[in-house]
Design a protein around this motif. Sequence first.
Motif, PDB file in Angstrom:
ATOM      1  N   ARG A 188      34.896  24.135  23.692  1.00 19.81           N
ATOM      2  CA  ARG A 188      34.133  24.765  23.632  1.00 19.81           C
ATOM      3  C   ARG A 188      33.157  24.244  24.471  1.00 19.81           C
ATOM      4  NH1 ARG A 188      33.452  29.558  21.404  1.00 19.81           N
ATOM      5  NH2 ARG A 188      34.453  29.424  19.350  1.00 19.81           N
ATOM      6  N   ASP A 189      33.347  22.697  24.252  1.00 19.05           N
ATOM      7  CA  ASP A 189      32.386  22.238  25.155  1.00 19.05           C
ATOM      8  C   ASP A 189      32.019  21.903  26.233  1.00 19.05           C
ATOM      9  OD1 ASP A 189      33.625  20.325  24.194  1.00 19.05           O
ATOM     10  OD2 ASP A 189      33.038  18.881  24.153  1.00 19.05           O
ATOM     11  N   LYS A 190      33.658  22.142  26.164  1.00 15.73           N
ATOM     12  CA  LYS A 190      33.741  21.731  28.199  1.00 15.73           C
ATOM     13  C   LYS A 190      33.838  23.332  29.286  1.00 15.73           C
ATOM     14  CE  LYS A 190      36.747  17.461  26.886  1.00 15.73           C
ATOM     15  NZ  LYS A 190      36.732  18.379  25.625  1.00 15.73           N
ATOM     16  N   ILE A 191      33.406  24.552  28.478  1.00 17.01           N
ATOM     17  CA  ILE A 191      34.042  25.792  29.009  1.00 17.01           C
ATOM     18  C   ILE A 191      32.633  26.865  29.286  1.00 17.01           C
ATOM     19  CG2 ILE A 191      34.978  27.783  29.499  1.00 17.01           C
ATOM     20  CD1 ILE A 191      37.510  26.912  27.682  1.00 17.01           C
ATOM     21  N   SER A 194      34.489  25.640  34.000  1.00 15.00           N
ATOM     22  CA  SER A 194      35.081  24.387  33.308  1.00 15.00           C
ATOM     23  C   SER A 194      35.319  23.089  33.918  1.00 15.00           C
ATOM     24  CB  SER A 194      36.157  24.676  32.223  1.00 15.00           C
ATOM     25  OG  SER A 194      36.905  23.258  31.847  1.00 15.00           O
ATOM     26  N   THR A 195      34.905  22.037  33.243  1.00 12.46           N
ATOM     27  CA  THR A 195      35.019  20.717  33.287  1.00 12.46           C
ATOM     28  C   THR A 195      36.991  20.594  33.686  1.00 12.46           C
ATOM     29  OG1 THR A 195      34.426  19.564  31.027  1.00 12.46           O
ATOM     30  CG2 THR A 195      33.206  20.018  33.513  1.00 12.46           C
ATOM     31  N   LYS A 196      37.396  20.704  32.783  1.00 14.64           N
ATOM     32  CA  LYS A 196      38.786  20.379  32.234  1.00 14.64           C
ATOM     33  C   LYS A 196      40.353  21.578  33.114  1.00 14.64           C
ATOM     34  CE  LYS A 196      41.821  20.168  27.978  1.00 14.64           C
ATOM     35  NZ  LYS A 196      42.341  20.344  26.889  1.00 14.64           N
ATOM     36  N   SER A 197      41.513  21.359  33.548  1.00 20.49           N
ATOM     37  CA  SER A 197      42.262  22.292  34.498  1.00 20.49           C
ATOM     38  C   SER A 197      42.297  23.103  33.702  1.00 20.49           C
ATOM     39  CB  SER A 197      42.907  21.252  35.327  1.00 20.49           C
ATOM     40  OG  SER A 197      43.813  22.180  35.671  1.00 20.49           O
ATOM     41  N   PHE A 198      42.773  24.562  33.439  1.00 24.16           N
ATOM     42  CA  PHE A 198      43.300  25.534  33.098  1.00 24.16           C
ATOM     43  C   PHE A 198      44.140  26.390  33.484  1.00 24.16           C
ATOM     44  CE2 PHE A 198      39.564  24.461  29.920  1.00 24.16           C
ATOM     45  CZ  PHE A 198      40.085  24.109  28.666  1.00 24.16           C
ATOM     46  N   GLY A 199      43.599  25.806  34.880  1.00 22.78           N
ATOM     47  CA  GLY A 199      44.788  27.494  35.935  1.00 22.78           C
ATOM     48  C   GLY A 199      44.567  27.230  37.346  1.00 22.78           C
ATOM     49  N   GLU A 200      44.632  28.229  37.773  1.00 26.76           N
ATOM     50  CA  GLU A 200      44.357  27.933  39.359  1.00 26.76           C
ATOM     51  C   GLU A 200      42.425  27.855  39.637  1.00 26.76           C
ATOM     52  OE1 GLU A 200      44.936  30.950  43.664  1.00 26.76           O
ATOM     53  OE2 GLU A 200      45.766  30.664  41.551  1.00 26.76           O
ATOM     54  N   GLU A 201      42.366  26.756  40.216  1.00 28.57           N
ATOM     55  CA  GLU A 201      40.818  26.657  41.038  1.00 28.57           C
ATOM     56  C   GLU A 201      41.237  28.054  41.566  1.00 28.57           C
ATOM     57  OE1 GLU A 201      38.040  23.261  42.544  1.00 28.57           O
ATOM     58  OE2 GLU A 201      40.022  22.748  41.059  1.00 28.57           O
ATOM     59  N   ASP A 240      35.420  26.862  38.869  1.00 29.07           N
ATOM     60  CA  ASP A 240      35.956  28.712  38.435  1.00 29.07           C
ATOM     61  C   ASP A 240      37.155  28.261  38.911  1.00 29.07           C
ATOM     62  OD1 ASP A 240      33.537  29.533  38.251  1.00 29.07           O
ATOM     63  OD2 ASP A 240      32.910  29.933  40.060  1.00 29.07           O
ATOM     64  N   GLN A 241      38.201  28.890  37.912  1.00 34.97           N
ATOM     65  CA  GLN A 241      39.684  29.054  37.618  1.00 34.97           C
ATOM     66  C   GLN A 241      40.249  29.983  37.411  1.00 34.97           C
ATOM     67  OE1 GLN A 241      41.016  25.536  35.177  1.00 34.97           O
ATOM     68  NE2 GLN A 241      38.917  24.580  34.893  1.00 34.97           N
TER      69      GLN A 241
END
Length: 411
Positions: free
Chosen positions: A237-240, A270-277, A215-216
């Motif tokens: 999309r497939d990573k979120i 997401s499995t990818k980093s987009f923001g603050e976890e 969760d980010q």
Amino acid sequence: MFMMKLDELEKELGSKLIMDNNVIDHYSKSPYLVSPVLSKMGKRVLGVVIAEDRYDIEFVVKFCDIHRIPLLARGAGTSTIGQVLPIHPSIVLDIQKLNKTMEYDEKYLKISPGVKVLDALNYLRKRGKELQVYPSSFYISTLGGYIAGGDVGIGSYQYGYHFHNGGIRRVKVVGSTGTFELTGENTLAVAQAAGTTGIIVEADIATVDYEDWKDQLVRFDELGKLVKFLKDVENERDKIRRITIEDQEALSLVAKNRAIPGKWNVILASTKSFGEEVEMKFLDELAFAAIYVTMSRLTNFSEYFYEVRLLSLDSFLKVVSQVKNALGSNVLIHGDVMTLRGETVIYTVFISDRQNFNIIDSIMTKEGIPFEIHSLVVNDRVDEEYRLELMKKYKRIVDPHNILNPGKLRI
């Protein structure tokens, strides 16, 4: 007349038929229904049957059909849209005591209707799987109720409605004319039909691989920047797994020092980093229909009211900007981002005092977007005509005398 017939039913079912006033009071309400419009539409039920096996369901359906007594099937009763609210004096068929069975076969989970979503998730995660799409109320709701009444949920950003993309392989229902097994596209006659096209007794629902979603929180100072972000991440999309939007006021109410909100906020898993976890253990209090219940308890609005509309990204920016300019902190904005027919849309919730909806309505009208009214009728929620026609077709076949949750499907 109905009461005389209930004497006959009691002779057959004995203690399974309950007509105690306290029990009847409980089943005459929809406990998670917070709409001030829909809440006034309920009727007092005639009695409650606690079904213990398939025979009980088949017998009660046949009995009610012969005597033209309205019948309403009910599981956990967690619907927020009036699915289990009786709008005619009815017999309620409680299916929570049925044997709860699950069987996994690589891609689908075979379930009986009383299986709790949480139990199904725990069962699947031991096998490295999870449900393709499931409701935000997973800790209290049942899968049968979700199939019959829900459409979106966790996973909708990846897969859309829970019944799209092969979400339901097979469903078996009991109607007044017999038991029917529907497969493929025909399962759409049952999904989101509020039990009007048969009482679900079995279903096969899609699963996917379980992944460690983080969760980010991503904060924005302008709504336009938030919308641009949503357009940019469409390629991921497939990573979120899911995306939720909150304005500062809405997130502040729920976060309670567990997160520091920005003016506009995107919460995503997401499995990818987009923001603050962040540890967003309260996220399920915000997702989809849960927002109605959560905010009805937390806001200071004296005449709490909400409306919902599916908006494209561009319409969301245009409409929400005008609403916030007009009402500021007197309106809360929540959005669940999902994929519908290949396009990104936002399940947008406007929460405010009822008097402010004249302003919101005028903005919607000016933008050519019809404002969605509070309704108990399936026809007013199903946004795909071919699904609605399937429901009507099977209603005529399965329940020709319209005893199953009558008044919820116009045919």
